[in-house]
Motif scaffolding. Sequence first.
Motif, mmCIF file in Angstrom:
data_model
loop_
_atom_site.group_PDB
_atom_site.id
_atom_site.type_symbol
_atom_site.label_atom_id
_atom_site.label_comp_id
_atom_site.label_asym_id
_atom_site.label_seq_id
_atom_site.Cartn_x
_atom_site.Cartn_y
_atom_site.Cartn_z
ATOM 1 N N ASN A 44 -60.864 59.005 17.813
ATOM 2 C CA ASN A 44 -60.992 57.931 16.838
ATOM 3 C C ASN A 44 -59.592 57.474 16.422
ATOM 4 O OD1 ASN A 44 -62.316 56.134 15.225
ATOM 5 N ND2 ASN A 44 -62.601 57.578 13.518
ATOM 6 N N ILE A 45 -59.373 56.162 16.404
ATOM 7 C CA ILE A 45 -58.078 55.640 15.957
ATOM 8 C C ILE A 45 -58.118 55.457 14.441
ATOM 9 C CG2 ILE A 45 -56.474 53.703 16.042
ATOM 10 C CD1 ILE A 45 -57.237 53.304 18.952
ATOM 11 N N ILE A 46 -57.299 56.236 13.742
ATOM 12 C CA ILE A 46 -57.239 56.168 12.284
ATOM 13 C C ILE A 46 -56.400 54.969 11.862
ATOM 14 C CG2 ILE A 46 -56.440 57.395 10.210
ATOM 15 C CD1 ILE A 46 -58.850 58.644 11.647
ATOM 16 N N LYS A 47 -55.342 54.744 12.616
ATOM 17 C CA LYS A 47 -54.406 53.684 12.256
ATOM 18 C C LYS A 47 -53.611 53.339 13.497
ATOM 19 C CE LYS A 47 -50.768 52.943 8.806
ATOM 20 N NZ LYS A 47 -51.056 51.519 8.576
ATOM 21 N N ASN A 48 -53.461 52.049 13.752
ATOM 22 C CA ASN A 48 -52.709 51.636 14.939
ATOM 23 C C ASN A 48 -51.695 50.566 14.556
ATOM 24 O OD1 ASN A 48 -52.661 51.892 17.975
ATOM 25 N ND2 ASN A 48 -52.771 49.658 17.745
ATOM 26 N N GLU A 50 -48.354 48.261 16.172
ATOM 27 C CA GLU A 50 -47.581 47.950 17.374
ATOM 28 C C GLU A 50 -46.478 46.957 17.057
ATOM 29 O OE1 GLU A 50 -48.676 44.002 17.485
ATOM 30 O OE2 GLU A 50 -47.745 44.790 19.323
#
Lengths: 291, 291, 291, 291
Positions: A44-48, A50
């Motif tokens: 699961n991506i909690i925070k991304n 870029e």
Amino acid sequence: MQQMTENQTNTPPTITRKILLTDCADAQGLIAKITSVCFNHKLNIIKNSEFVDNAQGRFFMRTELEGIFNSEQLLQDLRQVLPAKNHMTLVSAGKKRIVVLVTKEAHCLGDLLMKAYYGGLSVEITAVVGNHDALRELTEKFNIPFHLVSHEGLDRIQHEQALLAAVSQYEPDYLVLAKYMRVLTPDFVAQYPNRIINIHHSFLPAFIGAAPYRQAWERGVKIIGATAHFVNNCLDEGPIIKQDVIPVDHSYSALEMARAGRDVEKSVLSKALQLVLNEQVVVYGNKTVVF
Amino acid sequence: MQQMTENQTNTPPTITRKILLTDCADAQGLIAKITSVCFNHKLNIIKNSEFVDNAQGRFFMRTELEGIFNSEQLLQDLRQVLPAKNHMTLVSAGKKRIVVLVTKEAHCLGDLLMKAYYGGLSVEITAVVGNHDALRELTEKFNIPFHLVSHEGLDRIQHEQALLAAVSQYEPDYLVLAKYMRVLTPDFVAQYPNRIINIHHSFLPAFIGAAPYRQAWERGVKIIGATAHFVNNCLDEGPIIKQDVIPVDHSYSALEMARAGRDVEKSVLSKALQLVLNEQVVVYGNKTVVF
Amino acid sequence: MQQMTENQTNTPPTITRKILLTDCADAQGLIAKITSVCFNHKLNIIKNSEFVDNAQGRFFMRTELEGIFNSEQLLQDLRQVLPAKNHMTLVSAGKKRIVVLVTKEAHCLGDLLMKAYYGGLSVEITAVVGNHDALRELTEKFNIPFHLVSHEGLDRIQHEQALLAAVSQYEPDYLVLAKYMRVLTPDFVAQYPNRIINIHHSFLPAFIGAAPYRQAWERGVKIIGATAHFVNNCLDEGPIIKQDVIPVDHSYSALEMARAGRDVEKSVLSKALQLVLNEQVVVYGNKTVVF
Amino acid sequence: MQQMTENQTNTPPTITRKILLTDCADAQGLIAKITSVCFNHKLNIIKNSEFVDNAQGRFFMRTELEGIFNSEQLLQDLRQVLPAKNHMTLVSAGKKRIVVLVTKEAHCLGDLLMKAYYGGLSVEITAVVGNHDALRELTEKFNIPFHLVSHEGLDRIQHEQALLAAVSQYEPDYLVLAKYMRVLTPDFVAQYPNRIINIHHSFLPAFIGAAPYRQAWERGVKIIGATAHFVNNCLDEGPIIKQDVIPVDHSYSALEMARAGRDVEKSVLSKALQLVLNEQVVVYGNKTVVF
């Protein structure tokens, strides 16, 4: 179960949190490719976050992931989709270990000790090393070992060897120079590349070098500041992590500027350290990306 | 060429920039799914920002895209991968049209006019509408139509109908209340939901309502501020976009606070407007996500 | 009446406001002596601010006075009580006259024009002089004369002579360099000692000289700033009046830093100018006392 | 020597520093009269700051004096020249004594302890009193007595009597509420009028009362703050000494706001305390003059 075999243990795999830092040549579809690999790993991506540096055509991404990690396979799968010459690191979000280097001034060390004590910084201060003994008492109040590594009677090389011996036994993730008032040689710095954090008591690049508050007072500036940066081979010229300033006026002597500057020095240093500990800082060239 | 057929035109498709705002229930793999659809459409992601509100289980993402858009197909493909009850908007990055409402104070209007004039804000000010005539001269210097819609002799409903008539002919994307000193009714606000931006001359929620600088002076605060927010049905209670403050001290009268506050009012208003124009602001409930 | 005779007029003396700036060697009892002279002249002290530079043994005082002034007698009486080699100036608190020098960028000029227009700065902009014609249209919107003094085809001396001719006819109290992008020679500066105010687009002394935002970007700073200072013979090294900063991050290009910096440049310049107009700034050596 | 007789001692009189605070109805010549008395006493004025509240016709002055003081005679001479109903205090510039009241949170106490330890605040922390035992260990590291005065099983009156007993034995100049989370009754406050300093974790008057960070989060503010104030009979409504703020955004939970707020809370509290210790703060009505 394959996962358990890989972990070489009979305990069931547990959910943990890791941070993936990616740094590679820019190309189309990178976010889709990287996040799809993570999705396929059921992470699961909690925070991304870029960032693309268009001037250099370079792509940076920080992905905070949660789940059951098969880390080797994940990195291998990611390498398949990334351009060649990529950098990837996958780091656990837990506590890091630091050694703090000091001289005589207490405020930065004091703030780190206090925050480590009450949980304001998630860090383990494994030791404090001073080239004077002034801060031993303060350090030992917090049951942290203090090492005096005096430079008296030693040449620079000898002193740094003694310093390195004192520091390295703790296997620190980072060294923090909390108003450590001696310049480190490239040889020493090379032992901890981008892992030594310094607080300089000016708004760099103004007032490089010695006595920045006196320089500021002589120039009659209306604002003074502090800069936390990684140490590299050139004095006060490493990649900047964090800066902050406070207003001053004509009524401040150089000494009063120094006193007023303490609060901003300690605040900038501990904020910079927190960013580094959180894996929010990526160094490239002489700059940082701070996610 | 298929693309040209879809565009129902003989001109070749050109590369443009659009912003995709997504707002839906949180779920695993959303970033991967959305960015993969964009990648399949051969769209380049210039900048991607996401936020998950864990308290509400809600996912927000802003994706700045560049390429040749088949917008209908893109949105249709995205809907396939998103949870039900999603909100998606795909907006061109170009100039937006605003109407500015004013009363007598010039500083906020002046800053907007000046920035629109020299390119500091990428916006077209289509008209200025005042309930006094005081700012006609200033507006007309910039060759922008000024409409006086006096409230004298009209009840609130009548005045707002006249106001709406003056405003609506310009088909503005947003209304900007640049120190417009009258309260708008819910009926008026409902015509421009989340499209009316107000600057309130205090650090909300302190000093709601009339004469906030006088209130601040009476309370003896050491900092004053300004708040830009969307207007909803409750006075000064709409979603906050931007706030900023400046220090004051005992020597400021209420009038001097008001004077000092002008610079922060105009700065907060124009920064908030820029964020809105850039499609960086998503409203949900009584809050904003500002990417 | 004696007072009327002195004023050489039959109109009754009126109450006015003046500012007394005193600057002399420090000595005991100076505040008592100066304020007693003022009291004997039946002048009311609206505001009194003093500062002693202990390092140099120098006393500075700004006294805002209200009453009926017999200015010559007042200064004579003050000289009696002050140490030798004192500086005293007694200035009316009214509007000052400025000429603004510009090149192509509109934001600082725009802010000055707007503030002069609506009373945000109590100043009379008597003329704008540009070495390009880009800002003529903006200036003339406000019914202020614009002079083009191009440097094309002229050497530096010739250009400055033309500049001086254009400026001097307005007998300005101050020259304001509102992003005037040419260096002035010592000969020109000597015509207006401590009366030329410049805005430099960096936090001096960082990034002296050309392209400071590019320098800042290359260094990877996390804060950028602006500095308003009096111009002296060394580029960007005159006495600093006001500085302010804004945060930036890795995502800013040099161009975006320049854009973001505009707001702080114009704000710092107009605040510095206001301080100077209010007679709140005393220059000594290469520094300022800002009361 | 008369002076020595008055001092009831054979030691020669020594040069000391005292601060004279004057607060009286405004009148012409007050600065001249007061400073002349000081001059006649051969006292040197180190720093003089004055303020007239025109709305209330009230004069305030802070005069930092150095010399050999005949304090009684000085005050008597000053009374001769001041309007009736004046307030004058003449205080030594030395260290003051405080007692710190706490509950469970360590950051404010920690900052005070650290600054008292290394000289960042010139104060003697005579004791720490907590209604929980959580901060005993931290306090005792610095060899300062900690008193647990639990409110368990006591009514409000009983608890405050116990508190008063614990506090009063130290005869503190000021009480500092360093995140002491209980409301004090008017009876308790009356024991230390304008001598109790509290840190409230919001930008007052926004978010009075309990859980201000949660209130801030619910309102969606973009800035949070802290307020140090004297305690009077109304909760969170005493005279404000110092305020400061930090930016937040949509990504902060209420808990993260609370964490981020710690640094500004401790900084505002210790700055306010320093101002009070320096005798820079005068209370009048519900406001402060901060020189």
